[in-house]
Design a protein around this motif. Structure first.
Motif, PDB file in Angstrom:
ATOM      1  N   LEU A 120     -65.005  -3.054 -36.352  1.00 57.38           N
ATOM      2  CA  LEU A 120     -66.721  -2.910 -36.202  1.00 57.38           C
ATOM      3  C   LEU A 120     -67.288  -2.110 -36.566  1.00 57.38           C
ATOM      4  O   LEU A 120     -68.781  -2.734 -37.711  1.00 57.38           O
ATOM      5  CB  LEU A 120     -66.634  -3.505 -35.168  1.00 57.38           C
ATOM      6  CG  LEU A 120     -65.496  -4.664 -34.094  1.00 57.38           C
ATOM      7  CD1 LEU A 120     -66.345  -4.772 -32.623  1.00 57.38           C
ATOM      8  CD2 LEU A 120     -66.051  -6.103 -34.687  1.00 57.38           C
TER       9      LEU A 120
ATOM     10  N   SER B  82     -67.098  -3.719 -41.303  1.00 55.87           N
ATOM     11  CA  SER B  82     -67.661  -4.437 -41.225  1.00 55.87           C
ATOM     12  C   SER B  82     -69.561  -4.616 -41.059  1.00 55.87           C
ATOM     13  O   SER B  82     -70.206  -5.476 -41.910  1.00 55.87           O
ATOM     14  CB  SER B  82     -66.892  -5.614 -40.261  1.00 55.87           C
ATOM     15  OG  SER B  82     -65.620  -5.254 -40.701  1.00 55.87           O
ATOM     16  N   ILE B  83     -69.994  -3.778 -40.033  1.00 54.34           N
ATOM     17  CA  ILE B  83     -71.398  -3.555 -39.920  1.00 54.34           C
ATOM     18  C   ILE B  83     -71.828  -3.575 -40.330  1.00 54.34           C
ATOM     19  O   ILE B  83     -72.975  -3.893 -40.635  1.00 54.34           O
ATOM     20  CB  ILE B  83     -71.497  -3.410 -37.774  1.00 54.34           C
ATOM     21  CG1 ILE B  83     -70.885  -4.722 -36.718  1.00 54.34           C
ATOM     22  CG2 ILE B  83     -72.714  -3.276 -37.437  1.00 54.34           C
ATOM     23  CD1 ILE B  83     -71.072  -4.618 -36.114  1.00 54.34           C
ATOM     24  N   THR B  84     -71.058  -1.827 -40.949  1.00 49.34           N
ATOM     25  CA  THR B  84     -72.462  -1.084 -41.737  1.00 49.34           C
ATOM     26  C   THR B  84     -72.293  -1.972 -43.709  1.00 49.34           C
ATOM     27  O   THR B  84     -73.226  -2.328 -43.618  1.00 49.34           O
ATOM     28  CB  THR B  84     -71.324   0.198 -42.221  1.00 49.34           C
ATOM     29  OG1 THR B  84     -71.578   0.644 -40.656  1.00 49.34           O
ATOM     30  CG2 THR B  84     -72.488   0.634 -42.921  1.00 49.34           C
TER      31      THR B  84
ATOM     32  N   GLY C 110     -74.470  -4.793 -42.790  1.00 48.79           N
ATOM     33  CA  GLY C 110     -76.304  -4.179 -43.031  1.00 48.79           C
ATOM     34  C   GLY C 110     -76.569  -3.867 -44.326  1.00 48.79           C
ATOM     35  O   GLY C 110     -77.942  -4.448 -44.742  1.00 48.79           O
TER      36      GLY C 110
ATOM     37  N   CYS D 113     -67.921 -10.922 -43.817  1.00 55.14           N
ATOM     38  CA  CYS D 113     -67.845 -11.506 -41.634  1.00 55.14           C
ATOM     39  C   CYS D 113     -65.565 -12.757 -41.997  1.00 55.14           C
ATOM     40  O   CYS D 113     -65.664 -11.783 -40.932  1.00 55.14           O
ATOM     41  CB  CYS D 113     -68.347 -12.679 -41.534  1.00 55.14           C
ATOM     42  SG  CYS D 113     -70.387 -11.807 -41.702  1.00 55.14           S
TER      43      CYS D 113
END
Length: 389
Positions: free
Chosen positions: A192, A195-197, A200, A232
Motif C-alpha cells: 500500500l 502504490s499510494i505514493t 499520489g 490501481c
C-alpha cells in the motif's frame, strides 16, 4: 489456620502411635514369643512407637530411633510380629518424606531381617518359620514402598513433561501468531505504501496540468490518469494475491500469486511515471528461489517508495547481480538523503526484516557523494522453513 492444621496433624500422629503401641502391647501379652513379655519388653515396645509421633517432621531421625529400639526388642526374642505394624508405618513414612530412600530402606530392611532370622535360628523349631514369615512381611513392605515411590516419581515426571510440552506448544503458537502479524503488517505496508505514493505523485502531476497556465495537453493528462488507473489495477492484483496467501486458499501457489524478480520492471516503470529517471541493470538475473524473488521485489519496491516520498532525487539506479552464491540488490539515488543519516519510519526496518527472512543482510546508508544507497545480499539457498510474503 496453618497452626491449627499443624496441631491437628500432630494430634493425629500421637493418636496413631498410641493406637499401634496399644495393639502391639496386647499382641505381645496375649501371644508371647520365645520370651515372655515383661516390663523391659514393654519399655522397648513403647520406645519403638514413640518416634512415630515425629515421623512427619523428622523422618530420618524417627526411623533411626525406631530401629535402635526395635533391634534389642528382636534380639531379646520378644514377640516379633507385634512390631510389624510400627515398622511398616515407619518404612512407608520415610519412603514418602525422607531422602536417599532406596539406600536407607535397604539397610534398615537388611538389619531387621538379619536380626530376626538370626534369633529365630537360635531359637530353633517352629519359631524359624514364624520369624521367616516376619522377615518376608518386612521385606515385602519395603519392596512395595519402593515400587510405589518409583511409580509416583514416574507419574510426576510424565506430568511434568506433559505440562512442559503444553507450555512449549503455547509459546510456539504465540510466537507464530506474532510472526504472522508481523508478516501481514510488512506485506500491507510494502504494497500500500508504494502504490499510494505513486498514485499520489501521478495525481499531483495531473492536478498540476489542470491548474497550469499553459494550454491543457489532453494527451499528457490522459497519460497521467492512465498511469493512476494502471497502478490501481496492479495494487489490486497484488493485494488479491497477498490475501490469498494469508488466507491459505487453494487459488494458486505462493510462487504464482506473489510477485518476484520479473515484477521489478513494473516498479521501475511506475517510478518513472512519478518523474524519476530510473535505470535497471541485471533484470534477467536467472532463476531464483521464490522466497528470494519475493524479498528482492519487496526491497526494491520499498526503496523506490522512499526515494519518491523523501529523497527529492532525479535519478535512481537499480542493480541486480549474482555474487558468491547470493543475489545482490542495490538501489542508489542522487537525492538529498535523510536528515539523520537513516530514513524515519518503518521502511528500512521492513527491508531489513525482508532480507533476514531469507537469511540475508541489508545495509542502508548515505552514498559517497550524495543521495542514499540500499544494498541487500540475499543467499540463493534458503532454508525450507522460511515463509513467503
Amino acid at each position: 489456620m496453618v497452626m491449627a492444621c499443624r496441631g491437628d496433624g500432630r494430634t493425629r500422629d500421637v493418636l496413631l502411635a498410641m493406637l499401634l503401641a496399644g495393639g502391639a502391647g496386647f499382641a505381645a501379652g496375649m501371644w508371647p514369643g520365645v520370651r515372655q513379655f515383661d516390663v523391659f519388653g514393654a519399655v522397648l515396645l513403647v520406645g519403638v512407637h514413640v518416634p512415630l509421633v515425629v515421623l512427619r517432621r523428622w523422618p530420618g531421625a524417627a526411623l533411626t530411633a525406631l530401629v535402635v529400639a526395635a533391634l534389642p526388642y528382636h534380639l531379646m526374642q520378644y514377640q516379633h510380629h507385634a512390631l510389624v505394624p510400627a515398622e511398616v508405618v515407619a518404612l512407608f513414612g520415610y519412603a514418602v518424606l525422607g531422602r536417599r530412600v532406596r539406600i536407607v530402606l535397604t539397610v534398615v530392611g537388611a538389619l531387621l531381617g538379619t536380626c530376626v532370622v538370626g534369633m529365630a535360628m537360635r531359637a530353633g523349631g517352629s519359631s524359624v518359620r514364624e520369624q521367616i514369615a516376619v522377615v518376608e512381611a518386612v521385606v515385602a513392605i519395603a519392596i512395595a514402598v519402593q515400587v510405589w515411590r518409583s511409580h509416583r516419581a514416574r507419574v510426576a515426571a510424565i506430568t511434568e513433561r506433559a505440562e512442559r510440552a503444553e507450555r512449549t506448544r503455547e509459546e510456539e503458537a504465540r510466537r507464530r501468531v506474532a510472526e504472522e502479524r508481523l508478516r501481514i503488517a510488512r506485506d500491507l505496508h510494502d504494497l500500500l505504501a508504494h502504490s499510494i505514493t505513486v498514485i499520489g505523485v501521478q495525481a499531483g502531476a495531473a492536478a498540476h496540468l489542470l491548474r497550469g497556465e499553459r494550454p491543457l495537453d489532453r494527451d499528457e493528462l490522459s497519460d497521467a490518469l492512465t498511469s493512476i488507473a494502471a497502478t490501481c489495477r496492479e495494487a489490486r492484483t497484488e493485494l488479491r494475491g497477498t490475501l490469498q496467501v494469508l488466507r491459505s486458499t487453494d487459488v494458486g501457489s505462493p510462487a504464482e500469486t506473489l510477485p518476484g524478480l520479473d515484477g521489478i520492471a513494473d516498479l521501475v516503470r511506475a517510478a518513472r511515471t512519478a518523474g524519476l529517471v530510473v535505470t535497471l541493470d541485471g533484470e534477467d538475473a536467472g532463476p531464483l528461489p521464490p522466497e528470494v524473488g519475493v524479498a528482492a521485489y519487496r526491497i526494491v519496491q520499498e526503496a523506490l517508495t522512499n526515494v519518491v516520498k523523501h529523497a527529492g532525487a532525479s535519478r535512481v539506479a537499480v542493480g541486480l547481480t549474482r555474487a558468491d552464491g547470493a543475489l545482490v540488490v542495490r538501489v542508489a539515488d542522487d537525492g538529498r538523503g535523510p536528515s539523520g543519516g537513516t530514513p524515519e519510519g518503518f521502511g528500512v526496518l521492513g527491508m531489513i526484516e525482508r532480507a533476514r527472512s531469507v537469511g540475508g543482510t541489508l545495509d542502508a546508508a548515505p552514498g559517497d557523494g550524495a543521495g542514499f544507497v540500499v544494498t541487500a545480499v540475499l543467499p540463493l539457498s534458503v532454508p525450507s522453513a522460511r515463509t513467503l510474503g
